[in-house]
Scaffold this motif. Structure first.
Motif, PDB file in Angstrom:
ATOM      1  N   ASP A  44      -7.074  -7.245  -2.805  1.00 41.95           N
ATOM      2  CA  ASP A  44      -7.389  -5.927  -2.257  1.00 41.95           C
ATOM      3  C   ASP A  44      -6.808  -4.793  -3.084  1.00 41.95           C
ATOM      4  O   ASP A  44      -7.329  -3.680  -3.064  1.00 41.95           O
ATOM      5  CB  ASP A  44      -6.894  -5.818  -0.814  1.00 41.95           C
ATOM      6  CG  ASP A  44      -7.655  -6.750   0.109  1.00 41.95           C
ATOM      7  OD1 ASP A  44      -8.834  -7.035  -0.163  1.00 41.95           O
ATOM      8  OD2 ASP A  44      -7.068  -7.182   1.113  1.00 41.95           O
ATOM      9  N   ALA A  45      -5.722  -5.049  -3.795  1.00 46.37           N
ATOM     10  CA  ALA A  45      -5.089  -4.036  -4.647  1.00 46.37           C
ATOM     11  C   ALA A  45      -5.119  -4.549  -6.084  1.00 46.37           C
ATOM     12  O   ALA A  45      -5.283  -5.742  -6.326  1.00 46.37           O
ATOM     13  CB  ALA A  45      -3.649  -3.798  -4.214  1.00 46.37           C
TER      14      ALA A  45
ATOM     15  N   TYR B 276      -6.449   8.838  -8.932  1.00 51.22           N
ATOM     16  CA  TYR B 276      -6.994   9.578  -7.788  1.00 51.22           C
ATOM     17  C   TYR B 276      -6.372   9.032  -6.510  1.00 51.22           C
ATOM     18  O   TYR B 276      -6.681   7.906  -6.081  1.00 51.22           O
ATOM     19  CB  TYR B 276      -8.517   9.427  -7.766  1.00 51.22           C
ATOM     20  CG  TYR B 276      -9.195  10.189  -6.663  1.00 51.22           C
ATOM     21  CD1 TYR B 276      -9.313  11.571  -6.719  1.00 51.22           C
ATOM     22  CD2 TYR B 276      -9.727   9.522  -5.573  1.00 51.22           C
ATOM     23  CE1 TYR B 276      -9.943  12.271  -5.718  1.00 51.22           C
ATOM     24  CE2 TYR B 276     -10.364  10.217  -4.560  1.00 51.22           C
ATOM     25  CZ  TYR B 276     -10.474  11.588  -4.639  1.00 51.22           C
ATOM     26  OH  TYR B 276     -11.108  12.284  -3.632  1.00 51.22           O
ATOM     27  N   HIS B 277      -5.465   9.813  -5.911  1.00 46.28           N
ATOM     28  CA  HIS B 277      -4.758   9.410  -4.690  1.00 46.28           C
ATOM     29  C   HIS B 277      -4.596  10.598  -3.751  1.00 46.28           C
ATOM     30  O   HIS B 277      -3.483  11.078  -3.511  1.00 46.28           O
ATOM     31  CB  HIS B 277      -3.378   8.839  -5.031  1.00 46.28           C
ATOM     32  CG  HIS B 277      -3.431   7.613  -5.886  1.00 46.28           C
ATOM     33  ND1 HIS B 277      -3.822   6.387  -5.395  1.00 46.28           N
ATOM     34  CD2 HIS B 277      -3.186   7.431  -7.207  1.00 46.28           C
ATOM     35  CE1 HIS B 277      -3.786   5.496  -6.368  1.00 46.28           C
ATOM     36  NE2 HIS B 277      -3.406   6.109  -7.481  1.00 46.28           N
TER      37      HIS B 277
ATOM     38  N   PRO C 250      -8.031   4.510  -3.151  1.00 49.35           N
ATOM     39  CA  PRO C 250      -9.453   4.682  -3.438  1.00 49.35           C
ATOM     40  C   PRO C 250      -9.850   4.076  -4.786  1.00 49.35           C
ATOM     41  O   PRO C 250      -9.022   3.964  -5.693  1.00 49.35           O
ATOM     42  CB  PRO C 250      -9.645   6.200  -3.478  1.00 49.35           C
ATOM     43  CG  PRO C 250      -8.330   6.819  -3.277  1.00 49.35           C
ATOM     44  CD  PRO C 250      -7.310   5.769  -3.091  1.00 49.35           C
ATOM     45  N   ILE C 251     -11.105   3.697  -4.854  1.00 50.51           N
ATOM     46  CA  ILE C 251     -11.690   3.254  -6.117  1.00 50.51           C
ATOM     47  C   ILE C 251     -12.588   4.396  -6.577  1.00 50.51           C
ATOM     48  O   ILE C 251     -13.679   4.591  -6.053  1.00 50.51           O
ATOM     49  CB  ILE C 251     -12.499   1.955  -5.926  1.00 50.51           C
ATOM     50  CG1 ILE C 251     -11.583   0.820  -5.449  1.00 50.51           C
ATOM     51  CG2 ILE C 251     -13.204   1.582  -7.225  1.00 50.51           C
ATOM     52  CD1 ILE C 251     -12.326  -0.432  -5.023  1.00 50.51           C
TER      53      ILE C 251
ATOM     54  N   PRO D  85     -16.574  -1.443  -0.488  1.00 47.43           N
ATOM     55  CA  PRO D  85     -17.343  -0.206  -0.336  1.00 47.43           C
ATOM     56  C   PRO D  85     -16.607   0.894   0.413  1.00 47.43           C
ATOM     57  O   PRO D  85     -16.790   2.074   0.119  1.00 47.43           O
ATOM     58  CB  PRO D  85     -18.598  -0.651   0.413  1.00 47.43           C
ATOM     59  CG  PRO D  85     -18.225  -1.919   1.091  1.00 47.43           C
ATOM     60  CD  PRO D  85     -17.196  -2.568   0.211  1.00 47.43           C
ATOM     61  N   GLU D  86     -15.763   0.549   1.359  1.00 47.49           N
ATOM     62  CA  GLU D  86     -15.071   1.569   2.150  1.00 47.49           C
ATOM     63  C   GLU D  86     -14.032   2.342   1.338  1.00 47.49           C
ATOM     64  O   GLU D  86     -13.555   3.399   1.768  1.00 47.49           O
ATOM     65  CB  GLU D  86     -14.411   0.937   3.400  1.00 47.49           C
ATOM     66  CG  GLU D  86     -13.230   0.037   3.123  1.00 47.49           C
ATOM     67  CD  GLU D  86     -13.573  -1.416   2.817  1.00 47.49           C
ATOM     68  OE1 GLU D  86     -12.646  -2.245   2.851  1.00 47.49           O
ATOM     69  OE2 GLU D  86     -14.759  -1.722   2.542  1.00 47.49           O
ATOM     70  N   LEU D  87     -13.703   1.851   0.156  1.00 52.78           N
ATOM     71  CA  LEU D  87     -12.713   2.523  -0.692  1.00 52.78           C
ATOM     72  C   LEU D  87     -13.340   3.328  -1.838  1.00 52.78           C
ATOM     73  O   LEU D  87     -12.633   4.053  -2.535  1.00 52.78           O
ATOM     74  CB  LEU D  87     -11.726   1.517  -1.263  1.00 52.78           C
ATOM     75  CG  LEU D  87     -10.864   0.796  -0.236  1.00 52.78           C
ATOM     76  CD1 LEU D  87      -9.967  -0.230  -0.919  1.00 52.78           C
ATOM     77  CD2 LEU D  87     -10.042   1.763   0.585  1.00 52.78           C
TER      78      LEU D  87
END
Length: 128
Positions: free
Chosen positions: A31-32, A64-65, A77-78, A120-122
């Motif tokens: 996930d990370a 980007y955070h 975020p991606i 997709p949610e990120l």
């Protein structure tokens, strides 16, 4: 290598999110961003494209955070225009069809392949 724009990236992420079968590619949570686990077999992945729009242009190393996440946060975020997504290739697991982002982290004296699940949610279509 084929450039993958944001709509195509989102479609690949949505496809991955719909895959529910068990697979060796997701036995370790990805996930990370993390170094490539030794349990993953690189020959079971196929590169299908890149997020690097222009291979001759110097990419940004800005991250980007907007919500205070960090590089190694599972909810970071991606953002394809920001580091490290802007250096990434999209790879598909040949066993199940899930998609991942991969890039080569190059430090002063080492290189290390990093990987992250495409969720997709990120995804964030954030401009520089």
């Amino acid at each position: 290598m084929l450039f993958i724009d944001f709509p195509a990236l989102f479609a690949l992420a949505a496809t991955s999110a719909g895959i529910t079968q068990k697979c060796s590619c997701c036995t370790v949570p990805l996930d990370a961003w993390q170094r490539l686990p030794t349990s993953l077999e690189l020959d079971r992945f196929e590169e299908i494209g890149t997020l690097r729009e222009d291979p001759y242009e110097e990419p940004t190393f800005a991250e980007y955070h907007p919500d205070g996440t960090r590089y190694d946060s599972v909810d970071a975020p991606i953002a394809p225009r920001y580091y490290p997504a802007n250096l990434s290739q999209v790879a598909r697991c040949l066993n199940c069809g899930r998609h991942y982002l991969r890039y080569n982290e190059a430090g002063g004296y080492f290189t290390e392949l990093r990987i992250r699940a495409l969720r997709p949610e990120l995804l964030a279509d954030a401009a520089l």
